[in-house]
Design a protein around this motif. Structure first.
Motif, PDB file in Angstrom:
ATOM      1  N   GLU A  96      -2.148  -9.990  -0.728  1.00 58.24           N
ATOM      2  CA  GLU A  96      -1.590 -11.340  -0.683  1.00 58.24           C
ATOM      3  C   GLU A  96      -2.149 -12.193  -1.823  1.00 58.24           C
ATOM      4  OE1 GLU A  96      -1.672 -15.047   2.426  1.00 58.24           O
ATOM      5  OE2 GLU A  96      -1.289 -13.039   3.256  1.00 58.24           O
ATOM      6  N   LYS A 124       2.787 -13.398   1.131  1.00 60.26           N
ATOM      7  CA  LYS A 124       2.151 -13.253   2.440  1.00 60.26           C
ATOM      8  C   LYS A 124       2.187 -11.785   2.849  1.00 60.26           C
ATOM      9  CE  LYS A 124       1.978 -15.457   6.956  1.00 60.26           C
ATOM     10  NZ  LYS A 124       2.543 -16.493   7.802  1.00 60.26           N
ATOM     11  N   GLY A 132      10.817 -10.260   8.599  1.00 62.44           N
ATOM     12  CA  GLY A 132      10.555 -11.184   7.499  1.00 62.44           C
ATOM     13  C   GLY A 132      10.623 -12.637   7.909  1.00 62.44           C
ATOM     14  N   CYS A 135       7.815 -14.919   6.918  1.00 58.13           N
ATOM     15  CA  CYS A 135       7.583 -15.139   5.495  1.00 58.13           C
ATOM     16  C   CYS A 135       7.862 -16.588   5.124  1.00 58.13           C
ATOM     17  CB  CYS A 135       8.485 -14.225   4.667  1.00 58.13           C
ATOM     18  SG  CYS A 135       8.065 -12.471   4.791  1.00 58.13           S
ATOM     19  N   LEU A 141      13.343 -14.705  -1.892  1.00 57.40           N
ATOM     20  CA  LEU A 141      12.271 -13.983  -1.238  1.00 57.40           C
ATOM     21  C   LEU A 141      12.803 -12.675  -0.672  1.00 57.40           C
ATOM     22  CD1 LEU A 141       9.219 -14.803   0.288  1.00 57.40           C
ATOM     23  CD2 LEU A 141      10.755 -13.982   2.052  1.00 57.40           C
ATOM     24  N   SER A 143      11.556  -9.398   1.823  1.00 58.11           N
ATOM     25  CA  SER A 143      10.504  -8.849   2.682  1.00 58.11           C
ATOM     26  C   SER A 143      10.697  -7.338   2.744  1.00 58.11           C
ATOM     27  CB  SER A 143      10.560  -9.462   4.082  1.00 58.11           C
ATOM     28  OG  SER A 143      11.776  -9.169   4.710  1.00 58.11           O
ATOM     29  N   THR A 152       4.398  -6.110   7.020  1.00 58.71           N
ATOM     30  CA  THR A 152       5.503  -6.784   6.349  1.00 58.71           C
ATOM     31  C   THR A 152       4.934  -7.473   5.114  1.00 58.71           C
ATOM     32  OG1 THR A 152       6.673  -7.177   8.426  1.00 58.71           O
ATOM     33  CG2 THR A 152       7.302  -8.558   6.550  1.00 58.71           C
ATOM     34  N   TYR A 153       5.528  -7.167   3.969  1.00 58.71           N
ATOM     35  CA  TYR A 153       5.155  -7.821   2.716  1.00 58.71           C
ATOM     36  C   TYR A 153       6.226  -8.847   2.385  1.00 58.71           C
ATOM     37  CZ  TYR A 153       1.840  -3.989   1.814  1.00 58.71           C
ATOM     38  OH  TYR A 153       0.807  -3.092   1.884  1.00 58.71           O
ATOM     39  N   CYS A 154       5.812 -10.077   2.092  1.00 62.36           N
ATOM     40  CA  CYS A 154       6.715 -11.133   1.665  1.00 62.36           C
ATOM     41  C   CYS A 154       6.556 -11.259   0.151  1.00 62.36           C
ATOM     42  CB  CYS A 154       6.360 -12.457   2.341  1.00 62.36           C
ATOM     43  SG  CYS A 154       6.242 -12.343   4.154  1.00 62.36           S
TER      44      CYS A 154
END
Length: 163
Positions: A96, A124, A132, A135, A141, A143, A152-154
């Protein structure tokens, strides 16, 4: 008296052989949740998650190289380690607040200065597999979601990240 000593020695030699066989031909040595570096497409080395070469995190270890990684909207990188046996389902090891660019050589993301068209910033990281919705609201954006480990990657393009 000599016979029990021979039996014990034979059992010790057999046990050593079995352990060596399992270590050389069994499932990959990396464990789920560990961070790894992958070189030459199949050489996998466990490393700390903060190491510069730790581009992947192990999502699942499969005992059979023909098995399939968990179904997900976002694909795992699947690696059959050169050390033999099994398959690793890998997700990117993203931090992050850090920026990354695609690394063409190994299906991963490489650390980057927060500039450039293909650069993304991890806004995040959520320790849950979701949709997502957790997020931040940022234009463009994206996710990416992995069920194992639940992550979960934002991500946002750097030119869209609020200051």
């Amino acid at each position: 008296m000599r016979k029990p000593v021979l039996i014990i020695a034979a059992l010790a030699v057999a046990a050593t052989g079995v352990l060596a066989y399992v270590n050389l031909t069994g499932a990959p040595q990396a464990k789920a949740g560990e961070c790894v570096a992958v070189t030459n497409g199949a050489e996998v080395v466990s490393t700390g998650c903060t190491a510069q070469n730790a581009r992947f995190k192990v999502g699942r270890v499969l005992p059979d190289s023909g098995a399939n990684c968990p179904v997900s909207d976002d694909e795992y990188v699947q690696v059959v380690p050169s050390s033999g046996g099994g398959k690793l389902c890998l997700l990117p090891n993203l931090v992050e607040g850090s920026c990354y660019q695609p690394a063409d050589n190994d299906d991963s993301w490489g650390p980057s200065a927060c500039t450039g068209e293909e650069t993304i910033k991890v806004t995040k990281v959520i320790a849950a597999a979701g949709d997502g919705s957790g997020c931040p609201e940022v234009d463009d954006l994206v996710s990416i979601v992995y069920p194992e480990p639940p992550t979960t990657y934002c991500l946002a393009p750097v030119h869209k990240v609020p200051a």
